[in-house]
Design a protein around this motif. Structure first.
Motif, PDB file in Angstrom:
ATOM      1  N   SER A 240     -24.728  24.583  20.363  1.00 43.96           N
ATOM      2  CA  SER A 240     -23.556  23.722  20.233  1.00 43.96           C
ATOM      3  C   SER A 240     -22.709  24.198  19.070  1.00 43.96           C
ATOM      4  CB  SER A 240     -23.955  22.259  20.040  1.00 43.96           C
ATOM      5  OG  SER A 240     -24.686  22.095  18.839  1.00 43.96           O
ATOM      6  N   PHE A 246     -21.873  24.754  24.578  1.00 44.88           N
ATOM      7  CA  PHE A 246     -20.920  25.728  25.087  1.00 44.88           C
ATOM      8  C   PHE A 246     -21.643  26.855  25.809  1.00 44.88           C
ATOM      9  CE2 PHE A 246     -22.205  27.715  21.139  1.00 44.88           C
ATOM     10  CZ  PHE A 246     -22.205  29.084  21.436  1.00 44.88           C
ATOM     11  N   ALA A 264     -16.490  24.795  26.109  1.00 48.63           N
ATOM     12  CA  ALA A 264     -17.230  23.784  25.347  1.00 48.63           C
ATOM     13  C   ALA A 264     -17.055  22.408  25.973  1.00 48.63           C
ATOM     14  CB  ALA A 264     -16.745  23.758  23.903  1.00 48.63           C
ATOM     15  N   THR A 270     -19.844  22.885  31.552  1.00 49.78           N
ATOM     16  CA  THR A 270     -18.767  23.251  30.630  1.00 49.78           C
ATOM     17  C   THR A 270     -17.496  23.712  31.339  1.00 49.78           C
ATOM     18  OG1 THR A 270     -19.610  25.511  30.495  1.00 49.78           O
ATOM     19  CG2 THR A 270     -20.415  23.935  28.846  1.00 49.78           C
ATOM     20  N   GLY A 279     -13.207  26.770  23.382  1.00 53.09           N
ATOM     21  CA  GLY A 279     -13.665  26.698  22.011  1.00 53.09           C
ATOM     22  C   GLY A 279     -13.155  27.875  21.188  1.00 53.09           C
TER      23      GLY A 279
END
Length: 369
Positions: A240, A246, A264, A270, A279
């Motif tokens: 994470s 993610f 993410a 996801t 992300g």
């Protein structure tokens, strides 16, 4: 003839973003726009005409209700199910395209249709990766016939967390992230369970990603999905970042990882269309460090090497919770739809999106031939 300007053909959905972005990349390289062979025509049995010496790109049949009906039969495009019929019809369509290309002198496919068919069968794709030594999550070896059989196999394997995937699903359609703890159940799914009348169950794709805790509901979903085939993997705990789990979608072009995006989410899935967000790639790279980032990219390249006839694949790479393990979740034949994402600086595709990078690779390969 290699120096001649090539003609491009796309088998896809007219007006689709993928087709438009590939056409834009061709124009940027001074090439003519591609002609488009509609999937709906391929599936309906229309004549496929391929120009001599054309380069033929096979793209997604998605985003077309008429093509979907030809693949799965009539019904709502949002419904989940019919994957086995979809895959069988899709493979027949791919074979029609292959034969049409073979009849056109000098024409060639930019992606191997047999490999595309394998990538759309999660069981065969997983087996191919496993045989090549690519790290993948453990999977149940038996055909799962329904919910009770799933629970029996999970107990036998000692697993209490699994991902139940439709064997021929894409874009996370028909996926159930199931956790069990004694009599307590928790399932997060891309499926909306609808009971329009007693005894009737309908499954539809849902962008809201509902959670189910009632065993009857979970059983109804799994039992409805099972006849089309299931691929069940042991849950791979993902790392994470900023409170979100993610994974990475890595585009591999010509055997080289060229683009990567961090996907993410606060949910187990996801996928960006299911509420996932892009992300911070620089942050993930820094946390992994240079050696582990290079290891991650080597794994993606090895996964792509399992499909040597495919000039481009999208690899979904999971990073383990300790940031020191990796596993490939999927290999996608049409995994390049990443708008406005520049290439990795070290890849040779810096500043190019995935479509421009593919065209550049195709032209460079022709020049080197």
């Amino acid at each position: 003839m290699l120096g001649a300007t090539p003609a491009f053909v796309v088998v896809g959905t007219p007006g689709d973003r993928r087709v438009s972005m590939f056409a834009s990349a061709l124009r940027a390289h001074g090439l003519a726009e591609p002609s488009v062979v509609a999937w709906r025509d391929v599936l309906a049995g229309a004549e496929i005409r391929i120009p001599e010496r054309a380069l033929v790109r096979v793209d997604s049949p998605g985003e077309d209700a008429e093509a979907d009906a030809l693949l799965r039969g009539p019904g709502s495009p949002t419904r989940v199910g019919g994957g086995a019929s979809w895959h069988a019809a899709f493979v027949r369509g791919l074979e029609r395209v292959r034969r049409a290309v073979a009849r056109a002198p000098g024409a060639r496919l930019l992606g191997d249709v047999e490999e595309i068919a394998v990538m759309f069968d999660k069981r065969r794709c997983h087996a191919r990766l496993l045989a090549a030594g690519v790290p993948v999550p453990s999977a149940l070896p038996e055909e799962v016939t329904g919910y009770s059989h799933l629970r029996e196999l999970m107990a036998r394997a000692g697993w209490n967390r699994v991902f139940v995937k439709s064997a021929h699903g894409s874009s996370a359609a028909g996926i159930v992230a199931l956790q069990t703890r004694g009599s307590q159940l928790h399932a997060v799914s891309s499926v909306d369970l609808i009971r329009p009348r007693p005894g009737v169950v309908e499954l539809h794709n849902s962008l809201r990603v509902p959670t189910y805790t009632d065993e009857a509901d979970i059983a109804a979903i799994v039992d409805a999905l099972a006849p089309d085939g299931l691929h069940v993997e042991r849950w791979f705990p993902k790392a994470s970042s900023d409170g979100h789990v993610f994974d990475l979608r890595v585009v591999v072009i010509g055997g080289r990882p060229t683009h990567a995006v961090v996907r993410a989410s606060r949910k187990p899935m996801t996928n960006l269309h299911l509420g996932g967000t892009r992300g911070d790639l620089d942050q993930v790279r820094a946390r992994l460090g240079a050696a582990r980032w290079e290891q991650a990219m080597r794994i993606c390249a090895r996964a792509a090497a399992c499909f040597p006839g495919s000039g481009m694949v999208g690899v979904d790479l999971m990073v383990g919770i300790g940031w020191d393990r990796f596993a490939v979740a999927e290999v996608n034949a049409f995994g390049d739809l990443l708008p406005r994402l520049p290439g990795l600086p070290e890849s040779g595709a810096g500043g190019l999106d995935s479509y421009h990078a593919q065209v550049a690779h195709i032209l460079a390969s022709r020049s080197a031939a």
